[in-house]
Enzyme design. Structure first.
Site, short mmCIF file in Angstrom:
data_model
loop_
_atom_site.label_atom_id
_atom_site.label_comp_id
_atom_site.label_asym_id
_atom_site.label_seq_id
_atom_site.Cartn_x
_atom_site.Cartn_y
_atom_site.Cartn_z
N ALA A 114 0.81 -1.22 0.00
CA ALA A 114 0.00 0.00 0.00
C ALA A 114 0.85 1.27 0.00
CB ALA A 114 -0.93 -0.02 1.22
N SER A 118 6.22 -2.14 3.25
CA SER A 118 6.15 -3.32 4.12
C SER A 118 7.17 -4.38 3.72
CB SER A 118 4.74 -3.92 4.07
OG SER A 118 4.37 -4.18 2.73
N ALA A 120 10.09 -4.02 2.21
CA ALA A 120 11.46 -3.61 2.57
C ALA A 120 11.69 -3.79 4.06
CB ALA A 120 11.69 -2.16 2.17
N ALA A 121 10.69 -3.40 4.88
CA ALA A 121 10.84 -3.55 6.33
C ALA A 121 10.99 -5.02 6.71
CB ALA A 121 9.64 -2.93 7.05
N ASP A 163 13.28 2.27 -0.56
CA ASP A 163 12.58 1.66 0.58
C ASP A 163 13.54 0.96 1.53
OD1 ASP A 163 10.46 2.32 -1.03
OD2 ASP A 163 9.33 0.51 -0.56
O1 PMV Z 1 4.67 1.57 -3.65
P1 PMV Z 1 6.09 1.54 -3.21
O2 PMV Z 1 6.29 1.97 -1.80
O3 PMV Z 1 6.79 0.25 -3.53
O4 PMV Z 1 6.85 2.65 -4.05
C1 PMV Z 1 7.01 2.59 -5.45
C2 PMV Z 1 7.83 3.76 -5.84
C3 PMV Z 1 8.07 3.93 -7.33
O5 PMV Z 1 8.85 5.11 -7.46
C4 PMV Z 1 6.77 4.13 -8.08
C5 PMV Z 1 8.80 2.76 -7.94
C6 PMV Z 1 10.23 2.60 -7.46
O6 PMV Z 1 10.75 1.48 -7.58
O7 PMV Z 1 10.86 3.58 -7.04
#
Ligand code: PMV
Length: 327
Positions: A114, A118, A120-121, A163
């Site tokens: 979302a 989550s 990465a953590a 992340d």
């Molecule tokens: O939805 P998340 O927290 O995995 O973030 C994706 C972020 C993007 O910039 C859209 C993709 C990326 O790998 O950086």
């Protein structure tokens, strides 16, 4: 037996544009994944029954292939298994113990997929717990690097360092390509998070932006303008000027919306927070569904979001200056 935890994150600025080499500023939040690692004779057993997927309990042992008896959100659970499996492989490698067996338990209060980091953590906490269980203590930046390798492997090469670096280091960080660093002197940011109960398809959303960027110069300019917002935002961050930070968050959301990655529920949560006089609000992460982040030190946005149609959950999540840690 060792338990480690690592924080989730929001993007204060810069998601999507970071894919094209622009900087981004993710911030760790006070919502964590806890991983307990216990060395066993052989193999891998994973218990994960509290990742905000109501009603699933997974008992799994083996090599990362599929497993039985999972009745909800199977793909997310399978992905979770993949992350744990690869994280354990990194720990075995770091400790030079290729045959080490593990029992791994996962608990967390970060909605999955979302935009709150989550996975990465989970990976960061798992690498820390499993290496410590084998008697090896890695630095936070080593963990960040190994966690990035895991995400890269599990997500078929589609991962940025944002992340994993943020979760390992904590605080507000700046990521530009492979250049990652912590932004010092930022101790508090009053985040309020609204969650629509859904999740976006990151791959499809990233591909959509890529197409638009290839098709229209003004879409490429929009991506570059997000980079400008990040650079401006960085200079404002240290001043504690929430009014300007909020203004830049609003601007960032508008540009993400123009790039087609917002949604009706994300927009309505963003507007509910703004109508309640939050300093600013934007979607966080890939978009399409999931979470928004608002900046508000009062309870007004929190209360307004509780009554906003489409908002399933709302919570306060301060900036977490702690990254990965042993519990
Ligand atoms: O939805 P998340 O927290 O995995 O973030 C994706 C972020 C993007 O910039 C859209 C993709 C990326 O790998 O950086």
């Amino acid at each position: 037996m060792v338990t480690s935890s690592a924080p989730g994150k929001v993007y204060l600025f810069g998601e999507h544009a970071v894919v094209y080499g622009e900087p981004a500023v993710p911030c760790a939040i006070e919502r964590r994944v806890h991983v307990t690692a216990t060395e066993i004779d052989e193999g891998l057993r994973i218990h994960a029954n509290d990742l905000q997927l109501d009603g699933f309990t997974v008992e799994y042992s083996g090599d990362g292939e599929s497993h039985p008896d999972v009745d909800v959100a199977e793909s997310l659970v399978e992905a979770g298994m993949g992350y744990v499996n690869e994280a354990v492989a990194q720990a075995r490698d770091a400790a030079d113990a290729p045959e080490a067996g593990f029992e791994i338990s996962v608990e967390g209060d970060i909605p999955l997929g979302a935009g709150l980091g989550s996975s990465a953590a989970l990976v960061v906490a798992a690498i820390d717990a499993a290496t410590r269980e084998l008697g090896v203590e890695l630095s936070a930046s080593d963990i960040a690097d190994r966690a990035y390798q895991v995400e890269h492997a599990v997500q078929d090469g589609q991962a940025s360092r944002a992340d994993t670096f943020c979760s390992a280091m904590g605080g507000a960080v700046r990521v530009e390509g492979d250049d990652c660093r912590r932004l010092e002197g930022i101790d508090t940011l009053p985040f309020v998070i609204g969650y629509d109960g859904g999740a976006g398809d990151t791959g499809a959303l990233v591909a959509g932006v890529r197409d638009l960027r290839g098709k229209y110069d003004f879409a490429a300019d929009t991506v570059a303008a997000i980079g400008d917002i990040v650079r401006e935002g960085e200079s404002v961050l240290g001043t504690g000027d929430y009014e300007r930070l909020g203004e830049l968050m609003d601007f960032n959301h508008g540009l993400l919306s123009a790039l087609g990655v917002s949604s009706r529920s994300l927009d309505s949560m963003v507007w509910a927070a703004r109508d309640a006089d939050a300093h600013g609000a934007k979607l966080t992460g890939a978009g399409g569904g999931g979470c928004i982040v608002a900046l508000d030190e009062t309870d007004d946005a929190l209360t307004a979001l509780k009554y906003t149609p489409g908002c399933e959950d709302v919570f306060r999540a301060e900036l977490d200056t702690d990254g990965v840690r042993q519990e």
